[in-house]
Scaffold this motif. Structure first.
Motif, PDB file in Angstrom:
ATOM      1  N   SER A 112      21.909 -92.126  36.500  1.00 52.01           N
ATOM      2  CA  SER A 112      21.491 -92.146  35.099  1.00 52.01           C
ATOM      3  C   SER A 112      20.341 -91.180  34.826  1.00 52.01           C
ATOM      4  CB  SER A 112      21.078 -93.565  34.701  1.00 52.01           C
ATOM      5  OG  SER A 112      22.174 -94.446  34.791  1.00 52.01           O
ATOM      6  N   THR A 171      21.920 -87.605  34.644  1.00 49.22           N
ATOM      7  CA  THR A 171      22.617 -87.296  33.391  1.00 49.22           C
ATOM      8  C   THR A 171      21.666 -87.317  32.201  1.00 49.22           C
ATOM      9  OG1 THR A 171      23.273 -89.629  33.196  1.00 49.22           O
ATOM     10  CG2 THR A 171      24.850 -88.117  34.197  1.00 49.22           C
ATOM     11  N   SER A 172      20.603 -88.132  32.267  1.00 47.21           N
ATOM     12  CA  SER A 172      19.626 -88.174  31.177  1.00 47.21           C
ATOM     13  C   SER A 172      18.910 -86.845  31.004  1.00 47.21           C
ATOM     14  CB  SER A 172      18.589 -89.275  31.430  1.00 47.21           C
ATOM     15  OG  SER A 172      19.171 -90.558  31.352  1.00 47.21           O
ATOM     16  N   VAL A 218      18.417 -92.758  22.274  1.00 42.79           N
ATOM     17  CA  VAL A 218      19.325 -91.675  21.899  1.00 42.79           C
ATOM     18  C   VAL A 218      19.119 -90.418  22.746  1.00 42.79           C
ATOM     19  CG1 VAL A 218      20.000 -90.110  20.026  1.00 42.79           C
ATOM     20  CG2 VAL A 218      19.533 -92.525  19.541  1.00 42.79           C
ATOM     21  N   THR A 254      21.506 -89.272  25.578  1.00 46.15           N
ATOM     22  CA  THR A 254      22.850 -88.812  25.194  1.00 46.15           C
ATOM     23  C   THR A 254      22.870 -87.308  24.953  1.00 46.15           C
ATOM     24  OG1 THR A 254      22.534 -89.185  22.816  1.00 46.15           O
ATOM     25  CG2 THR A 254      23.307 -91.052  24.140  1.00 46.15           C
ATOM     26  N   TYR A 255      21.698 -86.728  24.701  1.00 43.43           N
ATOM     27  CA  TYR A 255      21.582 -85.280  24.536  1.00 43.43           C
ATOM     28  C   TYR A 255      21.157 -84.591  25.835  1.00 43.43           C
ATOM     29  CZ  TYR A 255      22.018 -85.944  19.494  1.00 43.43           C
ATOM     30  OH  TYR A 255      22.493 -86.261  18.228  1.00 43.43           O
TER      31      TYR A 255
END
Length: 267
Positions: A44, A47-48, A228, A231-232
């Protein structure tokens, strides 16, 4: 010599990865050299930060297995408004079976410790995002660490289950003393506080009563921007630098820096 800090709590959903990523980015914001280690098979933290796990040439698993040098799996991630970059050791699903692989190695609790010793002097802080479990990966992280930061969500039964983590920390502390090393509690971080509810503040008081001075003065409130930003593929400081969450994580980083400078001055 860089300080190695594990961000650990075997309970999932407490803001552990969010803390690891945004604390690391905030430390870079203050000019610190930082290495973030993703020690979770879910990846995580990786990917973050917008790292594509499917295109990686190397990751933490490869370093732990001795297939690649730890220096060759470190990536650079830019931080908004800073010339310094955040260094990252990414993770992939390969880590899911790492406990069994590590058991085959001699001194299996110290495999990561031997790796991080090669690079930690290049950094002010090494932040380890631990898996939400107390398996051999988390033990490796703790044995390699100087301290552990414990995120606790401001929700009912927040302290429930921490006994096992604290017992594990005590075992590591006892064993490290044999090697004339020390593992301390960096601090307890209150996360996901809804300031509008009396229940949230009641839990804050309960945790402060339990951990006394061990609780960070900064606490992280519930914030949409922080949810949020991953997700970017960017930290909150880049996604919404003026948001309450960005301000809070910078406050946490500053508090951590000040605490450590104070401890060093006392020695």
């Amino acid at each position: 010599m860089g300080k190695v800090i594990s961000v650990a709590n075997q309970k999932g959903g407490v803001g552990k990865t969010t803390t690891s990523v945004n604390l690391s980015a905030s430390l870079v914001y203050y000019g610190k050299k930082v290495l973030l280690v993703d020690f979770d098979a879910q990846g995580s933290a990786t990917t973050s930060l917008g790292i594509n796990r499917s295109t990686l040439n190397g990751n933490l698993y490869d370093a732990l297995m001795g297939e690649m040098d730890i220096t060759d799996v470190i990536l650079e991630v830019p931080i908004q408004g800073r010339k310094e970059v955040l260094h990252v050791i990414p993770a992939t699903i390969d880590l899911a079976g790492i406990d069994y692989k590590l058991l085959e190695k001699e001194n299996h609790e110290y495999v990561f410790d031997q790796l991080v010793k090669k690079v930690k002097d290049n950094y002010d802080y090494v932040i380890i995002d631990c898996a939400p479990a107390l398996g051999l990966t988390t033990l490796n992280a703790l044995y390699a660490s100087d301290s552990v930061l414990i995120p606790i969500q401001c929700q009912f039964l927040a302290i429930d289950g921490l006994t096992q983590l604290l017992n594990t920390v005590r075992v590591v502390q006892k064993n490290l003393k044999v090697n004339k090393r020390e593992l301390t509690i960096e601090g307890v971080l209150l996360t996901m506080l809804d300031k509008r509810t009396k229940a949230g503040w009641a839990i804050v008081n309960e945790i402060k009563e339990y951990f006394q001075e061990g609780v960070f003065k900064t606490f992280i409130t519930s914030n949409v921007a922080a949810q949020v930003a991953p997700t970017y593929g960017i930290p909150i400081l880049t996604y919404a630098p003026k948001s309450p969450a960005a301000v809070l994580y910078k406050s946490l980083a500053k508090e951590l820096i000040d605490n450590n400078e104070k401890r060093q001055s006392i020695r």
